[in-house]
Write an enzyme that holds these catalytic residues in place. Sequence first.
Site, PDB file in Angstrom:
ATOM      1  N   ASP A  74      -1.572   5.844  -5.927  1.00 41.61           N
ATOM      2  CA  ASP A  74      -2.795   6.662  -5.878  1.00 41.61           C
ATOM      3  C   ASP A  74      -2.705   7.773  -4.834  1.00 41.61           C
ATOM      4  OD1 ASP A  74      -2.862   4.411  -4.089  1.00 41.61           O
ATOM      5  OD2 ASP A  74      -4.992   4.710  -3.740  1.00 41.61           O
ATOM      6  N   HIS A 100      -1.435  -0.832   7.043  1.00 38.45           N
ATOM      7  CA  HIS A 100      -1.668  -1.026   5.621  1.00 38.45           C
ATOM      8  C   HIS A 100      -0.653  -2.060   5.123  1.00 38.45           C
ATOM      9  CE1 HIS A 100      -3.595   0.007   1.977  1.00 38.45           C
ATOM     10  NE2 HIS A 100      -2.704   0.819   1.482  1.00 38.45           N
ATOM     11  N   HIS A 149       1.702   7.343   2.186  1.00 40.82           N
ATOM     12  CA  HIS A 149       2.424   6.104   1.887  1.00 40.82           C
ATOM     13  C   HIS A 149       2.741   6.013   0.402  1.00 40.82           C
ATOM     14  CE1 HIS A 149      -1.722   4.997   0.965  1.00 40.82           C
ATOM     15  NE2 HIS A 149      -1.377   3.795   0.526  1.00 40.82           N
ATOM     16  N   ASP A 164      -4.940   5.013   4.270  1.00 39.58           N
ATOM     17  CA  ASP A 164      -5.364   3.661   3.878  1.00 39.58           C
ATOM     18  C   ASP A 164      -5.046   2.722   5.030  1.00 39.58           C
ATOM     19  OD1 ASP A 164      -5.804   4.822   1.422  1.00 39.58           O
ATOM     20  OD2 ASP A 164      -4.651   3.349   0.269  1.00 39.58           O
ATOM     21  N   HIS A 194       1.898   4.042  -2.099  1.00 37.40           N
ATOM     22  CA  HIS A 194       1.028   3.563  -3.179  1.00 37.40           C
ATOM     23  C   HIS A 194       0.735   4.737  -4.108  1.00 37.40           C
ATOM     24  CE1 HIS A 194      -0.412  -0.145  -0.704  1.00 37.40           C
ATOM     25  NE2 HIS A 194       0.653  -0.421  -1.445  1.00 37.40           N
TER      26      HIS A 194
HETATM   27 ZN   LIG Z   1      -4.928   4.185  -1.690  1.00 33.26          ZN
HETATM   28 ZN   LIG Z   2      -2.607   2.147  -0.190  1.00 31.09          ZN
END
Ligand SMILES: [Zn+2]
Ligand SMILES: [Zn+2]
Length: 289
Positions: free
Chosen positions: A53, A128, A49, A198, A51
Amino acid sequence: MPAFGRHPTAQAVHVWGEVLLIDCGESTQIQMQRFGVKWRHLNHIFISHMHGDHYFGLPGLINSMSLLGRAAPLHVYGPKELLPIIDAIQSVAETVLTYEFHYHVLPEGDAVLVDNEYYTVKCFPVEHRIQCHGFLITSKTRGRKIVPEKCREYEIPRYYYDKLKQGEDYEKADGNVVKNEWVTVDGPSPRTYAYCADTLFTDSFIKYIKGAHTVYHECTYMEKDADKAAARFHSTAKQAAKIAKMAAAEKLLLGHYSSKYRDVEPFAEEAKEFFENVYASIEGMTYDV
Ligand SMILES: [Zn+2]
Ligand SMILES: [Zn+2]
């Protein structure tokens, strides 16, 4: 956030000598060097995804492989929003890659992404804050396993080994037949690894991961912060254990710990009450699936 020597998410899954990279957080290429993960064995990267990180390390890795003269094509599977970002980074720098770069947009639901001789990779939706996918990797058997000393005993020529792996008998020049089971044993059985990315605690994706041998499930928080986990579309260690149990997994790997926790062992201790075979995964470590 990076904290206490922990870096953002990336996992190298080794299947039959190949490396499948799942997510590519900041500093993934540095950690690959540090832990001896060879990009020459890497042909497929999966991004769960958008995000940061989970993908801030990808542009750097793509560029470095080109600077090092990579020639083999690279396949990246990820959200539709990621490709324009990669394109923009490369176009402003007038980068021309030394290798073919193939980007595959993940569909909204589940799909088979790779299906070759050695393994399959499927994606499945998790829940998420933004669209997010988990990945299911299943290794395939590569036929029967040769027992070399037995083959020598029966004087089977080397060129015939591939046929033995496919289960065939060998007929000698004098007409005597060497039964396949005399010179081979069962190959390793298929193993399945479920990466749940996540997600908040939900049984909505159990149907995809049911029967996986090893499940990776995030535990950003401990159970005492379950309200925070739910509000931020994350999970707790206890919830991860419940998912592993529902999936009837053999092993659970935990990860994605919030930067507010210094020690990760308490996550495993919390999960252990509900699921016995659990590891609080630490970067640089290798775990059998
Ligand atoms: Zn994450
Ligand atoms: Zn995430």
